[in-house]
Design a protein around this motif. Structure first.
Motif, mmCIF file in Angstrom:
data_model
loop_
_atom_site.group_PDB
_atom_site.id
_atom_site.type_symbol
_atom_site.label_atom_id
_atom_site.label_comp_id
_atom_site.label_asym_id
_atom_site.label_seq_id
_atom_site.Cartn_x
_atom_site.Cartn_y
_atom_site.Cartn_z
ATOM 1 N N CYS A 59 0.181 -10.747 24.786
ATOM 2 C CA CYS A 59 -0.613 -10.800 23.543
ATOM 3 C C CYS A 59 0.246 -10.618 22.286
ATOM 4 C CB CYS A 59 -1.743 -9.779 23.636
ATOM 5 S SG CYS A 59 -3.161 -10.171 22.611
ATOM 6 N N PHE A 84 -1.644 -19.098 35.108
ATOM 7 C CA PHE A 84 -2.322 -19.571 36.320
ATOM 8 C C PHE A 84 -1.825 -20.948 36.755
ATOM 9 C CE2 PHE A 84 -5.940 -16.571 35.322
ATOM 10 C CZ PHE A 84 -5.789 -15.823 36.481
ATOM 11 N N GLY A 97 2.826 -20.349 27.559
ATOM 12 C CA GLY A 97 2.528 -21.002 28.825
ATOM 13 C C GLY A 97 1.206 -20.525 29.380
ATOM 14 N N ASP A 98 0.944 -20.950 30.614
ATOM 15 C CA ASP A 98 -0.313 -20.591 31.278
ATOM 16 C C ASP A 98 0.058 -19.936 32.603
ATOM 17 O OD1 ASP A 98 -2.521 -20.646 32.985
ATOM 18 O OD2 ASP A 98 -3.312 -22.488 32.108
ATOM 19 N N ASP A 132 -9.350 -8.513 34.068
ATOM 20 C CA ASP A 132 -10.136 -9.633 33.512
ATOM 21 C C ASP A 132 -10.649 -10.578 34.595
ATOM 22 O OD1 ASP A 132 -9.660 -8.888 30.861
ATOM 23 O OD2 ASP A 132 -7.829 -10.090 30.718
ATOM 24 N N PHE A 143 4.942 -13.360 27.327
ATOM 25 C CA PHE A 143 4.462 -14.684 27.749
ATOM 26 C C PHE A 143 2.961 -14.720 27.535
ATOM 27 C CE2 PHE A 143 2.793 -17.587 30.938
ATOM 28 C CZ PHE A 143 3.695 -18.633 30.975
ATOM 29 N N ASP A 144 2.486 -15.703 26.770
ATOM 30 C CA ASP A 144 1.037 -15.806 26.556
ATOM 31 C C ASP A 144 0.691 -17.248 26.204
ATOM 32 O OD1 ASP A 144 -1.776 -15.137 25.805
ATOM 33 O OD2 ASP A 144 -1.041 -13.071 25.801
ATOM 34 N N TRP A 196 -1.654 0.450 22.179
ATOM 35 C CA TRP A 196 -0.345 0.908 22.658
ATOM 36 C C TRP A 196 0.322 1.923 21.744
ATOM 37 C CZ3 TRP A 196 -1.215 0.626 27.279
ATOM 38 C CH2 TRP A 196 -1.823 -0.476 27.841
ATOM 39 N N TYR A 231 -11.761 -16.113 22.769
ATOM 40 C CA TYR A 231 -11.093 -16.780 21.634
ATOM 41 C C TYR A 231 -11.965 -17.917 21.084
ATOM 42 C CZ TYR A 231 -6.821 -14.455 23.452
ATOM 43 O OH TYR A 231 -5.875 -13.539 23.872
HETATM 44 C C1 LIG Z 1 -6.932 -8.246 28.038
HETATM 45 S S1 LIG Z 1 -5.617 -9.059 27.246
HETATM 46 C C2 LIG Z 1 -4.259 -7.974 27.530
HETATM 47 C C3 LIG Z 1 -3.191 -8.112 26.497
HETATM 48 C C4 LIG Z 1 -1.984 -7.212 26.664
HETATM 49 N N1 LIG Z 1 -1.370 -7.346 27.960
HETATM 50 C C5 LIG Z 1 -2.365 -5.775 26.374
HETATM 51 O O1 LIG Z 1 -2.598 -5.013 27.323
HETATM 52 O O2 LIG Z 1 -2.445 -5.409 25.207
HETATM 53 C C6 LIG Z 1 -5.305 -10.413 28.296
HETATM 54 C C7 LIG Z 1 -4.180 -11.306 27.810
HETATM 55 O O3 LIG Z 1 -3.956 -12.349 28.765
HETATM 56 C C8 LIG Z 1 -3.722 -13.550 28.066
HETATM 57 N N2 LIG Z 1 -4.059 -14.676 28.952
HETATM 58 C C9 LIG Z 1 -5.274 -14.973 29.470
HETATM 59 N N3 LIG Z 1 -5.197 -16.047 30.260
HETATM 60 C C10 LIG Z 1 -3.901 -16.451 30.235
HETATM 61 C C11 LIG Z 1 -3.194 -17.514 30.873
HETATM 62 N N4 LIG Z 1 -3.829 -18.372 31.680
HETATM 63 N N5 LIG Z 1 -1.871 -17.620 30.642
HETATM 64 C C12 LIG Z 1 -1.228 -16.747 29.819
HETATM 65 N N6 LIG Z 1 -1.852 -15.702 29.194
HETATM 66 C C13 LIG Z 1 -3.175 -15.574 29.412
HETATM 67 C C14 LIG Z 1 -4.634 -13.440 26.869
HETATM 68 O O4 LIG Z 1 -4.288 -14.323 25.813
HETATM 69 C C15 LIG Z 1 -4.463 -11.983 26.487
HETATM 70 O O5 LIG Z 1 -3.388 -11.805 25.618
#
Ligand SMILES: C[S@@+](CC[C@H](N)C(=O)[O-])C[C@H]1O[C@@H](n2cnc3c(N)ncnc32)[C@H](O)[C@@H]1O
Length: 351
Positions: free
Chosen positions: A195, A243, A240-241, A261, A215-216, A170, A153
């Motif tokens: 996402c 982790f 939120g986060d 990831d 949740f993202d 999807w 990002y």
């Molecule tokens: C590879 S994408 C997958 C998106 C979705 N699950 C999909 O399969 O289409 C990883 C997602 O994890 C989110 N993400 C990464 N770190 C995060 C965090 N610490 N807390 C919440 N979301 C997080 C990203 O913003 C992204 O939307």
């Protein structure tokens, strides 16, 4: 299969040459998407000459003609030659109309754009990534390798393009993935790192009596609400986060393309956090990933994705046994695997 290939290839390396040309074929399709070739041809009431296409797209006639011919060669466009003057007239195939035009019923246009503009240049760093065993984000963008999403990002434009990529998968695999197991018993479903909500939309459609939350990260939720949310969507967003912040309480947590990831340590940390808040006796987690075969013999798409994870993230693709091990280590049990036969597979585990 390898013996098969080498036997016939000894006479003349057809397959090998086809592989050499793989990146050229991809770039032909991607360039046509970027130029708007498919959007033009699918909306045109008749077949068009190279000159007409070039004029409409503000491109050179010579370059356009070569691109259109290559698209015919790879069977993405049709061509007919006019009897009177030999002019070649190009038209869209059904596949191009459905998958490559922006407005196609199952458009992968945004997937093509991200592959062309972001993944393709990143793969230029493959040799260094393999030598060093990590992504090249520090060298390329001055971002530490572990700050994966700071790099993904790195600008609003990159964020929007990445979200377009995530969103487009999807339409192809969403239904198979949400139907891989019956999720009807789960009333509160949270798609962690969900996402744009594209998979959540499929879950909400298949299980209308469950509540579904995406949740993202806050910036992602803001962008998703602005650009991807539809008027008839029934799922909600929460920022939120995963982790560091508090996780919403649910009885099913979906992790689609999340674990791939991250390093194994971070995957286990995240799974343990989920297990801690997951409703006991009936709660669960659904992993959605492109899984590798235990034999290491494929699927080639997942093997290529794993290299993409190397150049862009700190994760990798994994076989089901590795997901099962991490799940058990984090407190989950009853791990079931469903290979869908498409790109993405599903793994369900209970607390
Ligand atoms: C590879 S994408 C997958 C998106 C979705 N699950 C999909 O399969 O289409 C990883 C997602 O994890 C989110 N993400 C990464 N770190 C995060 C965090 N610490 N807390 C919440 N979301 C997080 C990203 O913003 C992204 O939307």
């Amino acid at each position: 299969m390898a013996e098969h290939l080498s036997q016939s290839e000894l006479d003349y390396p057809f397959k090998l040459l086809e592989y050499f040309n793989g990146f050229r074929v991809s770039k032909v399709i991607f360039s046509a998407c970027e130029l708007g070739v498919f959007d033009l041809l699918t909306t045109s009431p008749c077949a068009l000459s190279a000159q007409q296409v070039a004029q409409a797209l503000h491109a050179s006639v010579d370059g356009t003609e070569r691109l259109l011919d290559a698209l015919v060669g790879i069977e993405i466009l049709h061509v007919e030659t006019q009897a009177e003057d030999g002019t070649a007239l190009y038209s869209s195939t059904e596949v191009a109309g459905m998958y490559l035009a922006k407005g196609g019923a199952k458009s992968l246009h945004d997937m093509a754009i991200y592959q062309s503009q972001t993944i393709y240049p990143l793969w230029n760093n493959m040799v260094d990534a393999v030598r060093e065993g990590n992504n090249q984000n520090q060298k390329l963008f001055g971002i530490p390798p572990e700050e994966v999403f700071q790099a993904v990002y790195r600008s609003d434009e990159e964020m929007l393009k990445f979200m377009g990529l995530m969103n487009s998968s999807w339409v192809l695999d969403g239904y198979d993935v949400v139907m891989a197991f019956s999720l009807a018993g789960f009333r509160n479903i949270v798609d962690l790192g969900g996402c744009t909500g594209a998979l959540a939309r499929e879950i909400a459609k298949a299980y209308p009596s469950s509540s579904v939350t995406v949740f993202d990260m806050p910036a992602v939720v803001e962008m998703a609400t602005k650009h991807f949310l539809r008027a008839d969507d029934t799922f909600t967003f929460q920022s939120g986060d995963f982790f560091h912040g508090e996780l919403p309480v649910a009885d099913l947590y979906v992790l689609a393309r999340i674990l791939h990831d991250w390093s194994e340590d971070k995957c286990v940390t995240l799974l343990k956090r989920i297990c801690d808040v997951c409703e006991p006796g009936g709660g669960g987690v659904l992993l959605v990933e492109a899984t590798l075969l235990e034999s290491r013999r494929g699927p080639v798409q997942a093997q290529l994705f794993s290299l993409s994870m190397l150049v862009q993230t700190e994760g990798r693709e994994r076989p089901p046994s590795q997901y099962a091990r991490m799940l058990r280590q984090s407190g989950f049990r009853d791990v079931q695997v469903c290979r869908t036969g498409k790109t993405y597979d599903a793994i369900l585990a209970l607390k």
